[in-house]
Design an enzyme around this catalytic site. Structure first.
Site, PDB file in Angstrom:
ATOM      1  N   HIS A 138      43.875  34.243  36.031  1.00 42.49           N
ATOM      2  CA  HIS A 138      42.844  33.635  35.183  1.00 42.49           C
ATOM      3  C   HIS A 138      42.342  32.310  35.730  1.00 42.49           C
ATOM      4  O   HIS A 138      42.948  31.692  36.619  1.00 42.49           O
ATOM      5  CB  HIS A 138      43.366  33.467  33.741  1.00 42.49           C
ATOM      6  CG  HIS A 138      44.460  32.454  33.576  1.00 42.49           C
ATOM      7  ND1 HIS A 138      44.215  31.127  33.325  1.00 42.49           N
ATOM      8  CD2 HIS A 138      45.814  32.582  33.609  1.00 42.49           C
ATOM      9  CE1 HIS A 138      45.370  30.482  33.196  1.00 42.49           C
ATOM     10  NE2 HIS A 138      46.355  31.342  33.367  1.00 42.49           N
TER      11      HIS A 138
ATOM     12  N   CYS B  53      51.575  32.739  34.309  1.00 46.35           N
ATOM     13  CA  CYS B  53      50.373  33.399  34.816  1.00 46.35           C
ATOM     14  C   CYS B  53      49.914  32.721  36.115  1.00 46.35           C
ATOM     15  O   CYS B  53      50.323  31.601  36.420  1.00 46.35           O
ATOM     16  CB  CYS B  53      49.248  33.347  33.790  1.00 46.35           C
ATOM     17  SG  CYS B  53      49.507  34.410  32.344  1.00 46.35           S
TER      18      CYS B  53
END
Length: 527
Positions: A430, A449
């Site tokens: 992301h 992440c």
């Protein structure tokens, strides 16, 4: 009559099950026969085979009618030579009973039948173990790490060995069983390179403050010795305490090889890297060779590969690197998982739901200090009925009874885009609202992440459709701040892996072991 019919069906069912079971057993034993051309073969007592408590070994010798197979000197010598020099591949010769077998070999003409049988079993058992170690590693990451999800590699070792034995292609078996990855080959080269370095007896560098160009510092003597040792500085040097231009260029070269910002400033990170000995670096290379044996041998045609300690993402299409991005990965407390998956979709303007770990460790403590913490972060609280909750009415004793959702936008924690792929860790690639993080050399800063630099350009690259997904079209979607999910039609595998050493152009390359895995893995390999 009905009862008789049911009984008949039951008998047929049981009979079929037995036939299936027998078929499975026959399939398990259906190895090709071993072709033995040696003048001297002897029968092996099954008690000797059973002593290994190895079903694999038992099945192997069924294909030779429990007779010895290694009477051929050439084949025997090849196996012994491979096991003796297994350290050149990062393996440990002590794992393969080399000394014991070498003793048998030197007395081959004096061995009685039992000793010949024992020697034969040792050769087969240890060569098979060696081949398996080359293919899938000595250890299984499944039993070492909770946050590693790699597919099991399963080699039909007996079939492979019998085939190569019969066709006199044992050397091809050893070669073909290993990873074809350039990184694996670069690691083997790195092991050879480091073995060529002399013994390392340079004293530890001690410097409490940063050293910059033109400084004078007594630590520079040992710094220069290190730079000369690792060939970052060439020629003879007077080893003065002055930070001169020649040393500056050498320091920059050293920093580049270690993934540090090559600014020539000798700070704590540079000193730490310089103080790692040759022996520790060798351990690091061996640990990385083991890891690469855990990974799949073959890559997809198109793939994303993230090297966690290198903080880099490479897009590879048909063996060509088409994009490279800096990334931010998880901290040592919230590690980015190692996994293999497939990219599925791109989400523009994602919302962000606060995950349990961040809720517990970050949000709850912050909310206790300031009830407007979430409001300031543009995060809305929802109860189980889906109704919005005022922060003033938030129940401090039941924080898990709510959902915490951050609205889309430039300052959303996920930024403007996330790229989804199936996994059991709720992680994805992301954007980020901390875009300045990409300027740092150590980018172990996320909660697990992987944050990607310039992800919108990457999205256009993935979608590969200038007509339907042009820059203007994507910019329009972003401007609307409406969450939009798009399926990725081109197949990209995702390899999110961990390696801290390799070689390039005859130079050793290292990265900081951000999760402190290398030395522990090496110790387990040599246990």
């Amino acid at each position: 009559m009905n009862k008789l019919y049911i009984l008949l069906l039951l008998c047929v069912f049981i009979s079929c099950k037995k036939d299936q079971k027998n078929a499975v057993q026959k399939t398990k034993k259906a190895l090709p026969a071993i072709v033995i051309t040696d003048a001297r073969t002897i029968d092996i007592d099954t008690a000797l085979i059973n002593a290994y408590k190895s079903e694999t070994l038992k099945q192997f010798y069924l294909s030779s009618d429990n007779k010895t197979i290694w009477g051929n000197l050439k084949k025997r010598s090849y196996v012994l030579s491979q096991l003796k020099k297994s350290d050149e591949l990062g393996l440990n010769p002590n794992d393969y009973r080399v000394k014991k077998m070498n003793l048998y070999e030197t007395q081959i003409n004096k061995l009685n039948n039992k000793q010949l049988a024992e020697y034969d079993l040792l050769l087969t058992h240890n060569f098979e173990k060696y081949v398996i170690h080359l293919y899938e590693g000595k250890l299984n990451p499944k039993y070492l790490y909770r946050d590693w999800a790699l597919e099991d590699k399963d080699l039909k070792i007996n079939t492979a060995l019998v085939k190569s034995f019969n066709h006199n292609t044992l050397d091809s078996l050893v070669k073909n069983i290993q990873s074809k990855s350039p990184t694996y080959k670069q690691l083997l080269k790195a092991l050879k390179l480091i073995n060529d370095f002399p013994d390392d007896n340079i004293k530890t560098i001690e410097a409490s403050e940063k050293i910059v160009f033109k400084d004078t510092n007594p630590a520079l003597i040992n710094i220069k010795k290190r730079l000369l040792y690792w060939n970052d500085m060439s020629g003879k040097d007077s080893l003065t305490t002055i930070y001169d231009s020649k040393t500056l260029e050498a320091v920059k070269k050293f920093q580049s090889r270690h993934g540090l910002i090559p600014d020539g400033v000798i700070g704590a990170s540079t000193i730490h890297a310089m103080n790692i000995s040759k022996e520790k670096r060798k351990h690091q290379i061996i640990a990385n060779l083991e890891r690469w044996r855990w990974y799949p041998n073959e890559f997809s045609e198109n793939y994303f590969i993230v090297n966690i300690p290198d903080f880099k993402l490479h897009v590879v299409e048909k063996n060509d690197t088409t994009a490279v991005r800096n990334v931010v990965v998880g901290t040592s407390k919230r590690k980015t998982p190692v996994l293999t998956s497939t990219l599925k979709s791109i989400v523009f303007n994602p919302t962000w739901t606060v995950p349990p770990t961040i809720l517990k460790e970050d949000v709850v403590p912050a909310m206790k200090r300031n009830r407007n913490y979430l409001k300031n972060k543009n995060i809305t609280i929802y109860n189980t009925a889906g109704h919005e909750v005022d922060p003033a009415n938030w129940n401090i004793n039941k924080p898990r009874s709510y959902r915490y959702i951050q609205k889309p936008g430039y300052y959303n924690s996920l930024g403007l885009i996330k790229i989804m792929f199936p996994n059991n860790y709720s992680v994805y690639l992301h954007d980020t609202n901390h875009r300045n993080y990409f300027e740092r050399s150590n980018r172990s800063l996320s909660s697990g992440c992987v944050r990607v630099e310039n992800p919108l350009e990457l999205a256009r690259h993935i979608l590969d459709d200038s007509k339907n997904w042009s820059k203007d079209k994507i910019d329009t979607i972003i401007a609307r701040k409406k969450t939009t999910s798009i399926k990725i039609t081109k197949k990209y595998k995702l390899y999110q892996w961990y390696w801290t050493a390799w070689s390039e152009k005859n130079q050793l390359i290292f990265r900081y072991d951000v999760y402190d895995l290398d030395e522990d893995l090496y110790a387990k390999l040599r246990n």
